[in-house]
Design an enzyme around this catalytic site. Structure first.
Site, PDB file in Angstrom:
ATOM      1  N   HIS A 114       0.856  -1.175   0.000  1.00 18.54           N
ATOM      2  CA  HIS A 114       0.000   0.000   0.000  1.00 18.54           C
ATOM      3  C   HIS A 114       0.898   1.232   0.000  1.00 18.54           C
ATOM      4  O   HIS A 114       1.834   1.305   0.793  1.00 18.54           O
ATOM      5  CB  HIS A 114      -0.922   0.017   1.218  1.00 18.54           C
ATOM      6  CG  HIS A 114      -1.991   1.071   1.116  1.00 18.54           C
ATOM      7  ND1 HIS A 114      -1.817   2.352   1.565  1.00 18.54           N
ATOM      8  CD2 HIS A 114      -3.226   1.042   0.566  1.00 18.54           C
ATOM      9  CE1 HIS A 114      -2.914   3.053   1.322  1.00 18.54           C
ATOM     10  NE2 HIS A 114      -3.776   2.293   0.716  1.00 18.54           N
ATOM     11  N   GLY A 130      -7.221   4.097   1.416  1.00 13.24           N
ATOM     12  CA  GLY A 130      -8.052   4.368   0.258  1.00 13.24           C
ATOM     13  C   GLY A 130      -7.275   4.922  -0.912  1.00 13.24           C
ATOM     14  O   GLY A 130      -6.071   4.691  -1.037  1.00 13.24           O
ATOM     15  N   LEU A 150     -10.085  -4.220   3.572  1.00 11.64           N
ATOM     16  CA  LEU A 150      -9.096  -3.530   2.745  1.00 11.64           C
ATOM     17  C   LEU A 150      -8.172  -2.627   3.571  1.00 11.64           C
ATOM     18  O   LEU A 150      -8.637  -1.877   4.399  1.00 11.64           O
ATOM     19  CB  LEU A 150      -9.857  -2.663   1.722  1.00 11.64           C
ATOM     20  CG  LEU A 150      -9.011  -2.075   0.599  1.00 11.64           C
ATOM     21  CD1 LEU A 150      -8.547  -3.154  -0.346  1.00 11.64           C
ATOM     22  CD2 LEU A 150      -9.830  -1.021  -0.135  1.00 11.64           C
ATOM     23  N   ASP A 151      -6.891  -2.679   3.293  1.00  6.86           N
ATOM     24  CA  ASP A 151      -5.881  -1.841   3.955  1.00  6.86           C
ATOM     25  C   ASP A 151      -5.807  -2.082   5.457  1.00  6.86           C
ATOM     26  O   ASP A 151      -5.269  -1.253   6.193  1.00  6.86           O
ATOM     27  CB  ASP A 151      -6.131  -0.341   3.701  1.00  6.86           C
ATOM     28  CG  ASP A 151      -6.111   0.002   2.228  1.00  6.86           C
ATOM     29  OD1 ASP A 151      -5.631  -0.825   1.432  1.00  6.86           O
ATOM     30  OD2 ASP A 151      -6.572   1.092   1.873  1.00  6.86           O
ATOM     31  N   GLU A 152      -6.370  -3.203   5.935  1.00  6.27           N
ATOM     32  CA  GLU A 152      -6.346  -3.475   7.365  1.00  6.27           C
ATOM     33  C   GLU A 152      -5.641  -4.792   7.684  1.00  6.27           C
ATOM     34  O   GLU A 152      -5.668  -5.246   8.822  1.00  6.27           O
ATOM     35  CB  GLU A 152      -7.778  -3.508   7.934  1.00  6.27           C
ATOM     36  CG  GLU A 152      -8.479  -2.169   7.970  1.00  6.27           C
ATOM     37  CD  GLU A 152      -7.911  -1.237   9.039  1.00  6.27           C
ATOM     38  OE1 GLU A 152      -7.173  -1.699   9.923  1.00  6.27           O
ATOM     39  OE2 GLU A 152      -8.205  -0.040   8.966  1.00  6.27           O
TER      40      GLU A 152
END
Lengths: 295, 295, 295, 295
Positions: free
Chosen positions: B203, B212, B238-240
């Site tokens: 990311h 995001g 997502l992104d976690e």
């Protein structure tokens, strides 16, 4: 940032900072005025912000003129370009009030560096809502004012009175900069507005990650591999003020949240000292809600 | 992490990783079993997680036994302590499928390091929703499969079919690890679940800041002084997902958001390569939604 | 490195460190002995040095046994493998004598961190060849002994007597570690030998660059872009002792040699504190003239 | 470093760099000349070297005038102050010849970044004393010239002829910059002199530590905790040229000398790319045997 050892006795190093809407001729006009006072430029930086259309400049120079006389000579240039412009003597120290609570690491860093001569500030008074750090203030020979914050049984508190007392100190001591060195009380919007651009806070996270309370515990729960600290100007919008400096430190799975706190102290102190130094050297200018740092 | 130059021809370096609920006797039991296969331990690390009560261990050792034979010897220990336990030959390379889109910096770093022998992976196939990076795959002699994602006029798309095609490739090529090297499509929750613990994403921000879309533009607008990258396991959220590695890079007021993007590419590549290397060296274990990294 | 909050009142955290010639069975033998004392291993690291053939191990564990009782249980293992082996209670603080001269930054860092509880040392006495830092010692409530070094007109000096006085203090105060926190006198070979492995120096350069005097001025003349500091064990061969930790800091062309000195102070302090912490946590072992650091 | 998206089609961004003996009036004279060509200054930095008494300046500005026309306008200023002065169009790419041997990591980084548009150079030819990297040159569509270095049985070699062939290529291709990307041959003093100020080398150590051959092995033997790389201009005095950039990477006791080499590759590539970028953006000026870097 050069030595001036070989300057004559009456020569001084001045620092000019300015910002204005960008248009042609600024540098020529400024350098012309500086020639008039016999300025010898030793360091200069400029920046034209594409986002805001503002122009920023910092010039460090030696001259036999005073800061006031130099400002006078620059008056017409300032007017013509509608500039925010100040001239400071590099030897004049920024009068700085420090606020703290119980944790002394950051205060200790600031006091030591101030006394060692590496931070160009003078500290007329230290304010705290606790008494824990009074001995440290005493050791450094700095007046310590205890302004406790009390919550009453009926839910009211003395915060407004405490902030009024703080502003009295700011006025009494001609304070130019307030540094929140792990001061663990949230300032009111009103106080934040009054101190806008002249108060620096250290937030113990790599903003905007982990805003709010207990950031190291948040960071630990999320399993991050780097923790950080952010020094920023205070604004009404908590943890959202213009960022001056950010630094990080590596952590591992083997550390507890409590150990994150300990590790973080070092990076908090160095980040805040760096931000205060740059501010006091007139290297930080505001470009909207971002900063220009001529480091 | 030691050389094995002086080992006899039939000696191999094996890597044991295990996790289980912590209780006394684990190390003694494991080291006893390793003695049975004549293991010479060259590197070992253990960690007892106070939050989850789990115990983690990684042992690297030389032996004349095979990985399979060693697992056999450890079978009773595994059963007794109800362990997740695997033994891998350090020379066996992790079969890795790389997914990418148009930006090739991260892919280039992975391919170069794989060929140079510094990443212990083999790459049977590269998948992309665009054709831009096909020549690079060709240069490295790796099959390239184009799986375009199309949005139809009626709002439907071919995502489900595309993900089915991807899973076919994962099965066909015995893929153990999927690396999302700036693959610019969001995976479905279903695919994320299927790949849990065996897919790594990069990311382009210092998570959890700027989750995001367009994180560099968010970072620029916020005026940060450091940008970063986060390599993490893919999860449905997502992104976690659990973070494996994070790195940062200094930026200044003088850079535009577009220049943040360019600067970020370098740190993205190095962060992802490091995470893939640690995974392929069996150094990363899952402790709830955090990682234990025996680096 | 885990908390032990949930341990029973009589549980303690012990640290076992050992080194010996590598051969099979060490871990099994050690873990067997630890089982006997009901040890619950929380952290463990091992390293097999390919260069020297030595094996190193550090185990942290909780137990109701004392350090002495645990050493007793390990006695036969120690003998069998001819180990250097010690067991320390993690709460027992390393008795540390600090030597300094005029510059207080590094001393200040050590004293603050010691008092804050982040450095597991106790400081029975501070020794200096100057009086400048006596007030700081007084503030922290630590005895300060002034041992001036005098050069006589005939070329002789009192160095031998001064070092004898120092060794008296080392013995009187049961000192386990001597820290040279910018002590600006060269120790004699004889004293270095006596203190081998139990004295840590901070050298204000990134060794082996710029050995000897005025390293920052050497670095400035060379035009380096990074300056650094090196914490190392003292040996007879000046600036050549085993390195424990090194850190660097960025500098620019705009800084003078004098400003290099100022910048360097911060990195010196953090490097020395880290080295002292690791030593006091029994994380540093000697492997020939290199160190193994189980950080 | 700002975007020029809103400039009119004929506006270009020019870069002025100059150095001269410091005296009053330089900035005013230069900014006056720039006003004449309608320059809008977007970025400017100045530095007055206290050691050499030289003044350095870099100005980036937009204008409708060409670089040549702007130089013309500045001619009298240049003469008056006896300046080294050049004006470059920011879109004009520095013509760069790359030399390499067998290791391709650094070359790969340069080629990828050049093609991605993040390094403002064009590469008319790659020269190597080996054939290993020819396929990579081919992939990037860049002519590859093989100039082997041969030692004869009688002790003579073809080095002089090889260097003559190199200088032919430099002249034929109008080469402005030679980059030694892990070229493993020592250049003759004569060639170094010819290329002074326009050849950049990457040395795989943190100079001045570990000069000479096999620096990683030297570093490993010394037990350092950080390894580094130094990008510097080539001079006759090997490994002593003016330093442009230095970076470091953490290593541990657990790595072999061979693994130091692998780890070092990454930092070598990023250090060299940064130095080449700054040079090609006209940000590096020579101040005696040090560099001024307006980054």
């Amino acid at each position: 940032m050069t030595d001036t050892a070989n300057s004559s006795a009456t020569e001084k190093t001045l620092i000019l900072t300015l910002s204005c809407t960008n248009r042609p001729g600024i540098v020529h006009a400024v350098s012309g005025a500086l020639l008039e006072v016999g300025a010898d430029i030793t360091e200069s930086q400029q920046y034209d912000s594409p986002d805001t259309g503002s122009f920023f400049m910092r010039v460090q120079f030696t001259t036999s003129a005073t800061a006031e006389a130099t400002e006078e000579v620059l008056a017409s240039v300032r007017e013509k370009f509608d500039m925010n412009l100040t001239v400071n003597d590099s030897l004049r120290k920024t009068r700085t009030l420090i606020m703290c609570s119980k944790d002394g690491r950051t205060l200790n860093d600031l006091l030591f560096q101030q006394r060692a001569g590496t931070l160009p500030i003078e500290i007329p008074v230290i304010v705290s809502n606790h008494l824990d750090l009074q001995p440290m203030a005493f050791f450094y020979g700095i007046p310590f004012v205890h302004i406790p914050i009390k919550k009453n049984a009926d839910g009211t508190d003395n915060k407004a009175a405490a902030e009024a007392q703080l502003m009295d100190l700011v006025n009494t001591y001609d304070v130019e900069l307030v540094v929140l060195a792990r001061y663990m009380q949230v300032l009111s919007d009103d106080l934040c507005s009054k101190l806008a651009g002249r108060a620096i806070n250290i937030h113990h996270s790599f903003l905007p990650s982990f805003k709010g309370a207990k950031p190291y515990h948040q960071a630990h729960a999320r399993g991050v591999k780097l923790i950080g600290a952010t020094a920023h100007y205070v604004t009404g919008d908590l943890d959202e003020g213009p960022i001056i400096e950010q630094r990080v430190q590596r952590v591992t799975h083997g550390l507890t949240a409590k150990q994150f706190v300990v590790r973080g102290r070092e990076v908090e102190g160095s980040t805040l000292c760096q931000a205060v130094q740059w501010h006091a050297e007139h290297r930080v200018l505001l470009d909207g809600h971002r900063t220009v740092v001529f480091s």
